[in-house]
Design an enzyme around this catalytic site. Structure first.
Site, PDB file in Angstrom:
ATOM      1  N   ALA A  80       0.823  -1.209   0.000  1.00 50.32           N
ATOM      2  CA  ALA A  80       0.000   0.000   0.000  1.00 50.32           C
ATOM      3  C   ALA A  80       0.858   1.260   0.000  1.00 50.32           C
ATOM      4  O   ALA A  80       0.476   2.273  -0.563  1.00 50.32           O
ATOM      5  CB  ALA A  80      -0.926  -0.005   1.217  1.00 50.32           C
ATOM      6  N   CYS A  81       2.018   1.182   0.616  1.00 45.40           N
ATOM      7  CA  CYS A  81       2.912   2.353   0.700  1.00 45.40           C
ATOM      8  C   CYS A  81       3.503   2.730  -0.650  1.00 45.40           C
ATOM      9  O   CYS A  81       4.042   3.815  -0.807  1.00 45.40           O
ATOM     10  CB  CYS A  81       4.063   2.069   1.665  1.00 45.40           C
ATOM     11  SG  CYS A  81       3.514   1.650   3.305  1.00 45.40           S
ATOM     12  N   ALA A  82       3.445   1.817  -1.619  1.00 39.24           N
ATOM     13  CA  ALA A  82       4.084   2.082  -2.899  1.00 39.24           C
ATOM     14  C   ALA A  82       3.121   1.958  -4.067  1.00 39.24           C
ATOM     15  O   ALA A  82       3.557   1.927  -5.203  1.00 39.24           O
ATOM     16  CB  ALA A  82       5.252   1.121  -3.092  1.00 39.24           C
TER      17      ALA A  82
END
Length: 131
Positions: free
Chosen positions: A67-69
């Site tokens: 989700a962070c990328a």
């Protein structure tokens, strides 16, 4: 608590359904670890974007990387920090589960991933033969 347990069991079933049928697939985390509503697998030697296209055609909504990328063209810095090799992280898929997710959804998603990998492997094999 019961919904978290249900989703965790479905998540583990989904990961198991993919990793047991696809040789290049590995779970990012051990069974029972992580958020109950999120399954994350890496498919070594494949590119997430190709998988996303084929899975979208099969009406299975997934995301690439962590989700962070999401949306980034480079492998996830989170996966790199976890020690996931670049060759594996390029084929990362994140599948989310929710309160409406059923066992049939899990089965359909696992089959769709298996079929998408098969299609990409077949295309790769044909490309190598014509080179």
């Amino acid at each position: 608590a019961s919904e978290v347990a249900r989703l965790g069991a479905l998540r583990d079933e989904l990961i198991h359904g993919i990793t047991n049928r696809v040789e290049c697939a590995t779970a990012t985390l051990a069974p029972g670890v992580g958020i109950a509503g999120t399954a994350h697998v890496c498919l070594e030697g494949l590119e997430s974007e190709s998988l996303l296209y084929l899975l979208d055609e099969a009406d299975v909504c997934v995301s690439a990387a962590s989700a962070c990328a999401s949306g980034a063209m480079e492998p996830s810095h989170v996966l790199a920090a976890m020690g996931v090799e670049r060759e594996r992280s390029m084929g990362a898929l994140r599948l989310s589960l929710g309160h409406t997710t059923t066992e049939d959804d899990i089965d359909r998603a696992a089959v769709a991933v298996v079929e998408a990998v098969g299609r990409l492997r077949a295309i790769g094999s044909r490309s190598k033969e014509t080179s």
